[in-house]
Each structure stands twice: as C-alpha cells, then as structure tokens.
Scaffold this motif. Structure first.
Motif, PDB file in Angstrom:
ATOM      1  N   GLU A  66     -20.944  76.567   7.350  1.00  0.00           N
ATOM      2  CA  GLU A  66     -21.817  76.429   6.189  1.00  0.00           C
ATOM      3  C   GLU A  66     -21.138  76.984   4.950  1.00  0.00           C
ATOM      4  OE1 GLU A  66     -25.646  78.111   6.988  1.00  0.00           O
ATOM      5  OE2 GLU A  66     -26.275  76.378   8.195  1.00  0.00           O
ATOM      6  N   LEU A  67     -21.144  76.191   3.892  1.00  0.00           N
ATOM      7  CA  LEU A  67     -20.558  76.573   2.616  1.00  0.00           C
ATOM      8  C   LEU A  67     -21.668  76.533   1.571  1.00  0.00           C
ATOM      9  CD1 LEU A  67     -17.414  74.266   2.909  1.00  0.00           C
ATOM     10  CD2 LEU A  67     -17.482  76.733   3.345  1.00  0.00           C
ATOM     11  N   THR A  68     -22.015  77.683   1.032  1.00  0.00           N
ATOM     12  CA  THR A  68     -23.138  77.778   0.096  1.00  0.00           C
ATOM     13  C   THR A  68     -22.660  78.158  -1.284  1.00  0.00           C
ATOM     14  OG1 THR A  68     -24.643  78.404   1.890  1.00  0.00           O
ATOM     15  CG2 THR A  68     -25.373  78.870  -0.359  1.00  0.00           C
ATOM     16  N   THR A  69     -23.050  77.366  -2.268  1.00  0.00           N
ATOM     17  CA  THR A  69     -22.720  77.615  -3.666  1.00  0.00           C
ATOM     18  C   THR A  69     -23.920  77.230  -4.520  1.00  0.00           C
ATOM     19  OG1 THR A  69     -20.419  76.991  -3.188  1.00  0.00           O
ATOM     20  CG2 THR A  69     -21.045  77.168  -5.518  1.00  0.00           C
ATOM     21  N   HIS A  70     -24.259  78.088  -5.474  1.00  0.00           N
ATOM     22  CA  HIS A  70     -25.393  77.829  -6.364  1.00  0.00           C
ATOM     23  C   HIS A  70     -26.671  77.531  -5.574  1.00  0.00           C
ATOM     24  CE1 HIS A  70     -22.487  77.804  -9.575  1.00  0.00           C
ATOM     25  NE2 HIS A  70     -21.875  76.735  -9.079  1.00  0.00           N
ATOM     26  N   VAL A 617     -14.709  69.452  -3.987  1.00  0.00           N
ATOM     27  CA  VAL A 617     -15.518  70.647  -4.220  1.00  0.00           C
ATOM     28  C   VAL A 617     -14.962  71.846  -3.469  1.00  0.00           C
ATOM     29  CG1 VAL A 617     -17.821  71.648  -4.026  1.00  0.00           C
ATOM     30  CG2 VAL A 617     -17.575  69.244  -4.635  1.00  0.00           C
ATOM     31  N   THR A 618     -14.695  71.689  -2.182  1.00  0.00           N
ATOM     32  CA  THR A 618     -14.200  72.806  -1.386  1.00  0.00           C
ATOM     33  C   THR A 618     -12.868  73.314  -1.917  1.00  0.00           C
ATOM     34  OG1 THR A 618     -15.313  71.898   0.556  1.00  0.00           O
ATOM     35  CG2 THR A 618     -13.635  73.569   0.948  1.00  0.00           C
ATOM     36  N   THR A 619     -11.996  72.402  -2.271  1.00  0.00           N
ATOM     37  CA  THR A 619     -10.691  72.793  -2.791  1.00  0.00           C
ATOM     38  C   THR A 619     -10.810  73.545  -4.106  1.00  0.00           C
ATOM     39  OG1 THR A 619      -9.534  70.982  -1.736  1.00  0.00           O
ATOM     40  CG2 THR A 619      -8.502  71.909  -3.681  1.00  0.00           C
ATOM     41  N   MET A 620     -11.596  73.021  -5.015  1.00  0.00           N
ATOM     42  CA  MET A 620     -11.690  73.627  -6.331  1.00  0.00           C
ATOM     43  C   MET A 620     -12.438  74.963  -6.321  1.00  0.00           C
ATOM     44  SD  MET A 620      -9.849  71.760  -8.188  1.00  0.00           S
ATOM     45  CE  MET A 620     -10.206  72.574  -9.742  1.00  0.00           C
ATOM     46  N   LEU A 621     -13.162  75.234  -5.238  1.00  0.00           N
ATOM     47  CA  LEU A 621     -13.811  76.534  -5.084  1.00  0.00           C
ATOM     48  C   LEU A 621     -12.881  77.574  -4.472  1.00  0.00           C
ATOM     49  CD1 LEU A 621     -17.340  75.444  -3.823  1.00  0.00           C
ATOM     50  CD2 LEU A 621     -16.886  76.779  -5.900  1.00  0.00           C
ATOM     51  N   ASP A 622     -11.750  77.136  -3.928  1.00  0.00           N
ATOM     52  CA  ASP A 622     -10.829  78.032  -3.229  1.00  0.00           C
ATOM     53  C   ASP A 622      -9.589  78.268  -4.075  1.00  0.00           C
ATOM     54  OD1 ASP A 622      -9.218  79.444  -1.523  1.00  0.00           O
ATOM     55  OD2 ASP A 622      -9.449  78.085   0.184  1.00  0.00           O
ATOM     56  N   THR A 623      -9.566  79.365  -4.799  1.00  0.00           N
ATOM     57  CA  THR A 623      -8.452  79.623  -5.723  1.00  0.00           C
ATOM     58  C   THR A 623      -7.194  80.088  -4.995  1.00  0.00           C
ATOM     59  OG1 THR A 623      -9.258  81.893  -6.086  1.00  0.00           O
ATOM     60  CG2 THR A 623     -10.004  80.194  -7.626  1.00  0.00           C
ATOM     61  N   ASN A 637     -14.714  73.586 -13.330  1.00  0.00           N
ATOM     62  CA  ASN A 637     -14.759  74.723 -12.418  1.00  0.00           C
ATOM     63  C   ASN A 637     -16.095  74.707 -11.687  1.00  0.00           C
ATOM     64  OD1 ASN A 637     -14.791  77.144 -11.089  1.00  0.00           O
ATOM     65  ND2 ASN A 637     -14.189  78.383 -12.845  1.00  0.00           N
ATOM     66  N   PRO A 638     -16.087  74.434 -10.376  1.00  0.00           N
ATOM     67  CA  PRO A 638     -17.357  74.319  -9.651  1.00  0.00           C
ATOM     68  C   PRO A 638     -18.109  75.638  -9.527  1.00  0.00           C
ATOM     69  CG  PRO A 638     -15.528  74.190  -8.131  1.00  0.00           C
ATOM     70  CD  PRO A 638     -14.930  74.181  -9.508  1.00  0.00           C
ATOM     71  N   TYR A 644     -20.106  71.814 -10.551  1.00  0.00           N
ATOM     72  CA  TYR A 644     -20.331  71.712  -9.109  1.00  0.00           C
ATOM     73  C   TYR A 644     -21.144  70.460  -8.787  1.00  0.00           C
ATOM     74  CZ  TYR A 644     -22.193  72.845  -4.465  1.00  0.00           C
ATOM     75  OH  TYR A 644     -22.560  72.798  -3.144  1.00  0.00           O
ATOM     76  N   ASP A 645     -22.247  70.285  -9.501  1.00  0.00           N
ATOM     77  CA  ASP A 645     -23.120  69.132  -9.241  1.00  0.00           C
ATOM     78  C   ASP A 645     -22.401  67.813  -9.513  1.00  0.00           C
ATOM     79  OD1 ASP A 645     -25.151  70.850  -8.542  1.00  0.00           O
ATOM     80  OD2 ASP A 645     -26.177  70.747 -10.480  1.00  0.00           O
ATOM     81  N   TYR A 646     -21.609  67.771 -10.591  1.00  0.00           N
ATOM     82  CA  TYR A 646     -20.929  66.524 -10.937  1.00  0.00           C
ATOM     83  C   TYR A 646     -19.843  66.203  -9.915  1.00  0.00           C
ATOM     84  CZ  TYR A 646     -18.799  62.891 -13.815  1.00  0.00           C
ATOM     85  OH  TYR A 646     -18.300  61.689 -14.287  1.00  0.00           O
ATOM     86  N   MET A 647     -19.031  67.199  -9.562  1.00  0.00           N
ATOM     87  CA  MET A 647     -18.001  66.979  -8.537  1.00  0.00           C
ATOM     88  C   MET A 647     -18.627  66.523  -7.227  1.00  0.00           C
ATOM     89  SD  MET A 647     -15.378  70.140  -8.767  1.00  0.00           S
ATOM     90  CE  MET A 647     -14.517  70.557 -10.269  1.00  0.00           C
TER      91      MET A 647
END
Length: 735
Positions: A66-70, A617-623, A637-638, A644-647
């Motif tokens: 599970e990956l939770t954002t916003h 999304v997953t990639t852009m959240l992982d710096t 930047n998600p 985040y929503d647009y990506m």
C-alpha cells in the motif's frame, strides 16, 4: 556549438518478479532455452505436454504494497520487483526473455535476415570527417568487423603519420559492455583525458594517457560524468562527480600525479532540483561551472590560467531565468529568456561585470523563431534557429551585422545542425545535414564566400538510391485547433488506399525536438512497404518554446492527445488503418506509448515501448531514484496534491484497465540509469494480469546493458531486428 541548455534526461522506476509462481509453457513440443538459477522452476517452465501449442507467459507473483499519499492509497502488487539483487527478480526477467524468444522463435530466420540487411548497409571501414584543433587533425575510425571506434589524430596535415590515442576495441576486450567518452587533450597536446563505463550505468572512470609514450598514467577518477576539463597549466583538470542517485552534484579539481582521494571540491550543488557541469569556453580563456534545472540556470567562471583562483558567479539563479554563456573578446555572450523572451534571445555582458543588470541585446527576441544555440568565431557569429518546425542556420559578421544571411538547404523537410567547430579563427563553418531521404552529410561552409563543400555523405552500402523514396510533411489538427506536424517517408509510388503498414514514432518531452533525419536502418521497413512517420507533438520544441510549455506539467496530456490525433489523421488520409498502424516510442516516449494505449488501444495493431517511463507517480515520489529530483519542473512534484492528482490521471501503470490492448513488445536494460528496469517489468506484469485480449505481450530485458542498449557498433542492431520482426510478424510478412 553551445546548447541552449543541457538535454534533460528522462527518469526511472522500480522492477522485479518471481519464478516461484511462473506458469508452465512449451513451444510445440520443443524445449525453449530458459535461463534460470532455480532448478525446480526451470523444470516447471520447460516441461509440458507436447500438445500445448502456445507457450504460457510468466506470471509474476503478487505481493500487495500500500502506497498512501495525500490520503489516497494505491495498492502496488509488483513493487517487490525493484529488488535488483534478488535472485527471484533475475529469474523472472530471464523467464520473460525465454518467453519472448519462444513467442518469436518462428521469426528467428527473419531476425537474422533483418540484422544482416541492417549491418550490411554499414560501411565496415569508415572514418569521421577530421576536424582541426590546436595544430592537430582529430578523427574517429572503424575497422572491418570491429565493434568499437579507434580515436586517432595526425599532426599538422592529414598526410602525417597516424597517432592512435585510444583503441576502444582493445579496451573492451573481455567486457560485456564498454563505452568510451570525454576525449580531451591537454593544451600542450601531450596528455589525453578519457573516460570509460563498463557497466552501462553512465558512471565513468576518468583515465589519463601520455600521448608521447603511449602509457597510461596511474591517475584514475571513478564515479564521474565522463568529462575532464584542462586548465591551461596542463596538469590540473576539473570534473563532475555523481551522487548515489546519479545526479551530477559536485565539481572537483584534480592535479596529475596525486590520488583522486586528495582532489579538492570546488563546487557543491546542494539544490537537489539542479545538476552541475563544467566546461571550457571555445576561446580557451575560462573554465565555466554551470548549474541547471528545468527552469533556471547559474554559471561561474575562472581564468583557465589561474586554476588556484576562485570562481565568480556571472548571474545568480532566479526561478524562471534560463541562460547559457560563451566568451568572445572582453564579453560573455548569453542565450537567455530574460524579459519574457520565450523563444530566447542573444545578449552580451562585460566580463568585468557580467550580472544581468549589464546584459544588452545582440539578437532580439522573435516570437516566431526559437534561438537554439550559437557558434562564435573570430570574425563571424553563427546562429542555430528553428522556425516552422525546421532548423535554420544564420550567419552574421561581427563588424557588419546587417549583412546576415541564411544557408539554403533546398528541401521541404530536413534536419540540420551546427557541427564541431573548435577552430576559433576559421572562416569555415562545419554543419551537419540530412533528411528522410538524404543520408547524413557533413559540410564546410565558407562564411565569407558562401561556398559550401560536401566533405562526406554517409555511404549506404548496397546501392541506395534516394530517388526511390519520397518525404512529405503533413499536418493533423488537434481538438483545440493546433496543427500537429507529421513527417513521412515511404517508397515512391505508394498508394493511399488505407492499407499500408505504418509505424508512427514520437517522443514529446523535455523540449527535445525529433528532427526528420535519415536512417539506413529504416530502409528495411520502407522496402517492405511501410510508411514511417514522426509526429512532432507538443512537449518537444519543434514549433518553438511554447510548443514545449504546452506539453509539460499540467498540460502534459496534450502530448498524448496530439499523438492520437496524428494517428487518426493518418487513417483519415488513407495512409493506413488500425489493423496496420503501429506506434513506437522510448523512455519518455515509452510513457507516451503507455498513456496512448490506455486511452485509445483500438487504434493500433502493435506497440513497441523502449525503456518506458510508465510508473510516473511512484517514481516521482521517490527521490532516491536517479534523476527524480531534477524532473519536478518537467512533470510536477507529486508531493503537491495538484500534481499528484494530475499525474495519477495519466500514469500508464496506474491506469491499466481490464480491456483489450494491442500487441506489445517492451524492452529494457537491467542496468538502466534513467528508467529503472523495474518500471517496464511491473507494467508488463500488471498488463498481463488485467488485459482481456489474446494479443502478444512481450518483455525483453538486456541483462548486460542500460538505457542506450547494447554497446558496440553492430550488436545494438540485434534488438532492432527483433523489433522489426515483431512488426512484420503482425502483418504476416516473414520475408
């Protein structure tokens, strides 16, 4: 030529899978060449009743994460595939390769034929056009049957004895991958700095060679971008170091004869959204350190004869202010978007006080002309511009700027660029030219007499006749009324009856323009009746800077809909039909492929997605993933909900649905430093689980290469032959 800005690289993601739950399969009773370290699983893959006619594909196990954002949660069943060192992951990739080999086994004869055709058009003994620099003529040559180039020079005249600087064939012996880069000779012509990558992660080790004795020096510098810049003392070099995420983040100074562990850090780019680099001005007067992000730049300069001095800032960074610099006389020349110059303009500033308050216009901004770069000579200035989607080269004289003129190329659609011009005093401008029907050509153009000399045109072995082919430029109309250029090439006499196999290619990101240039490789499709098309979609820069701005960030979907509109236009104009139309893109163009098949899968018979960036999304959240932080101004930047929503609304991996998809061939490299191998692997695993069709879905991983594929002059075309055979098989053409 100094580019407007360094070409941005594309980003990457996570991959893996497991043989423990991979299905059984066979090929009409024949044993496939499955490669795996898991004995039990290997038996499972290669042992099956001879009555099974079609191999069953590998099935990756599901490990929900599970990956939770916003406050929004996504479940990624294949996140585990990012464990590069896990044997289960390697086994899965090998099983996918075995499955691809089985599924295309009946095309192996065709693949070999295509490969021999492609390499058969390449001149075995070949040589680049020599260029003159500091009293020597430099060139690269190939010998028959050899995979790698030989870097050589001659002193004074081309009749002088050859001096081999680096024979990459010798350096590559015993290696699965080899790339040489950064050939840079010291000001006194006695020492060579060069760099080597033996993994394909674009992490280069810089080495040094005494060109008088032919011996390598003990100095070596690992983990660099590959370039080494000499100070004028012939013993000091500057280079760029990479961080763990492969961002170019520090500039160091190395003194020959000392260990690299003692090298002095001269600049640290602390902002993770910027990357840094170093170069020397064409005048050889200054060492320049640059820092760049998508929307801002900053430069520092140092007298190249004073390597112990301190770098001075030309103009501090400001968000939205982009600029690049070169030097001539007592001034810096600056290509910039200052004062709202969307398409960039040329300005100058005194070296003694180079801040933007002292910048003055040299070539003003023009709303219909993009200034791509400049080339400075003692008496002349050459400008590379783009208008109506085509490159132009403009020449002006410093002491008489009103006499400027453009070089005439004489074709409807073409590709041109300023070439290698290291000689500051020359009146000859070297430029490169090709078109969809004209092989790559190198010219010297006399800026005083306006006479041009063709120095070399790529020789296509086997009797290539350009008059047999036709190139056109047509325009599709997007839903918002925008005209989308499409460049086409095909065999002359082709009829528009709506039944021609057609391959549509595009990229559409980072402001990188896809020029309509020649490819001898492509002839293998054209001679089999294909139309080859390039869609110049938004996100590139073909129609000016705004073309790029309208295909990034919160306007990224224009890139995808432009490609769909181009596809529909080719069908409407009866070049092809959905059962004969194929799509192809790589890296960020692979993202394009993923988005398009989610939106309009019925338009395409087959799709080739190379090293595709599909888990946005997953990639852009992982710096921690290479190159991510520098991409925020390209994609958003998600960490901010709006982005985040647009990506999430277009990310190919997140938008897979239970529906029919086209036939697909997906390629990647285990060591890819830009789009990590696990992105395409996860994408294929999820597609295979959810799609409702019986079309082919194939994943091919080069286990020894990275983003650019195999090294070597010829081996890279094995994958091309595989791709072409995949296309031809889908139209039942096996010759």
């Amino acid at each position: 030529m100094k580019n407007l800005k360094p070409a941005a690289a594309c980003v990457g993601t996570l991959l893996s899978a497991s043989l423990a739950v991979i299905g059984t399969g066979c090929s009409s009773g024949n044993t496939p060449n499955a490669t795996t370290t898991n004995t039990d699983t290997t038996e499972q893959i290669i042992t099956a009743p001879s009555t099974v006619a079609t191999p069953l594909p590998p099935v990756a196990k599901k490990v929900p994460k599970e990956l939770t954002t916003h406050g929004h949660t996504r479940t990624d069943n294949y996140y585990w595939l990012n464990q590069r060192e896990d044997p289960e992951v390697i086994n899965y990739l090998n099983a996918e390769n075995a499955y691809t080999k089985q599924m295309l086994a009946h095309t192996e004869e065709l693949q070999e034929k295509l490969y021999n055709e492609i390499v058969g058009r390449i001149k075995q003994n070949d040589e680049s056009v020599p260029f003159k620099d500091n009293g020597y003529w430099y060139y690269t040559r190939f010998e028959a049957g050899m995979e790698y180039p030989i870097y050589a020079r001659k002193k004074g005249t081309l009749q002088a004895p050859e001096e081999v600087m680096v024979d990459a064939n010798e350096r590559a012996q015993g290696l699965n991958y080899y790339a040489a880069a950064g050939m840079n000779v010291s000001p006194n012509n006695q020492l060579l700095a060069f760099a080597e990558d033996t993994v394909s992660r674009r992490k280069y080790t810089i080495r040094f060679k005494d060109l008088k004795t032919g011996k390598l020096l003990p100095d070596h510098i690992p983990n660099t971008t590959g370039g080494a810049v000499w100070a004028n003392d012939n013993k000091t070099v500057y280079y760029t170091m990479k961080d763990p995420a492969l961002r170019s983040f520090k500039i160091f100074k190395h003194t020959l004869g000392t260990p690299s562990s003692q090298d002095k850090e001269v600049y640290h780019e602390a902002d993770e959204t910027f990357s840094t680099f170093v170069y020397k001005t064409k005048s050889d007067k200054y060492i320049i350190i640059g820092s760049g992000s998508t929307v801002a730049n900053e430069y520092r300069y140092l007298d190249a004869s004073n390597p112990n001095g301190a770098f001075k800032v030309i103009q501090p960074r400001e968000r939205g202010l982009e600029y690049s610099i070169d030097h001539f006389g007592d001034k810096f020349y600056i290509v910039t978007n200052k004062d709202g110059a969307t398409n960039f303009k040329l300005m100058q500033a005194p070296v003694t006080n180079p801040g933007k308050a002292n910048w003055k216009d040299v070539i003003p901004h023009r709303p219909d002309v993009l200034l791509e770069g400049i080339e400075i000579f003692k008496d002349y200035l050459a400008l590379q511009e783009r208008k109506n989607g085509l490159t132009q080269i403009r020449v002006t004289k410093w002491n008489d700027p009103k006499t400027d003129y453009y070089i005439d190329f004489g074709e409807e659609t073409y590709a041109a660029s300023i070439g290698n011009n290291p000689d500051f005093d020359s009146k000859e401008l070297r430029y490169e030219y090709s078109s969809l029907t004209t092989p790559n050509s190198t010219y010297d153009f006399n800026m005083q007499t306006k006479e041009k000399e063709l120095l070399k045109r790529q020789e296509v072995v086997g009797g290539f006749d350009p008059t047999r082919y036709e190139a056109r430029r047509i325009y599709a109309t997007a839903d918002d009324g925008t005209k989308i250029p499409i460049s086409l090439v095909y065999r002359k006499g082709l009829e528009r009856h709506g039944n021609n196999p057609t391959l549509l290619y595009a990229y559409g990101s980072y402001g990188i323009s896809m020029n309509p240039s020649f490819s001898s490789v492509r002839l293998s499709l054209l001679d089999r009746g294909f139309v080859y098309a390039i869609a110049h979609i938004r996100g590139g820069q073909e129609m000016g800077r705004q073309w790029y701005e309208d295909g990034k960030m919160l306007k990224k979907k224009n890139t995808f809909t432009d490609f769909i509109d181009a596809s529909e236009f080719l069908i409407e104009q009866k070049y092809t039909n959905p059962d004969k139309l194929f799509a192809m893109g790589g890296s960020a163009g692979g993202l394009l492929m993923g988005a398009v098949i989610n939106m309009r899968p019925e338009l395409y018979k087959g799709v080739i997605a190379g090293v595709p960036f599909v888990d946005v999304v997953t990639t852009m959240l992982d710096t921690s993933i290479p190159l991510t932080t520098g991409e925020f101004d390209e994609w958003g930047n998600p960490a901010e909900k709006q982005y985040y929503d647009y990506m999430l609304s277009y990310s190919p991996y997140d938008n897979i649905q239970a529906k029919a998809y086209p036939n697909m061939l997906v390629t990647t490299g285990l060591h890819d430093s830009q789009v990590q191998y696990w992105e395409p692997a996860k994408w294929v695993a999820k597609l295979r689980d959810m799609k409702t069709d019986d079309n082919m879905l194939l994943l091919h991983t080069n286990m020894e290469a990275g983003h650019g594929g195999a090294s070597g002059r010829f081996q890279r075309y094995r994958e091309t032959a595989l791709q072409y055979a995949f296309l031809l098989n889908l139209i039942n053409q096996h010759q």
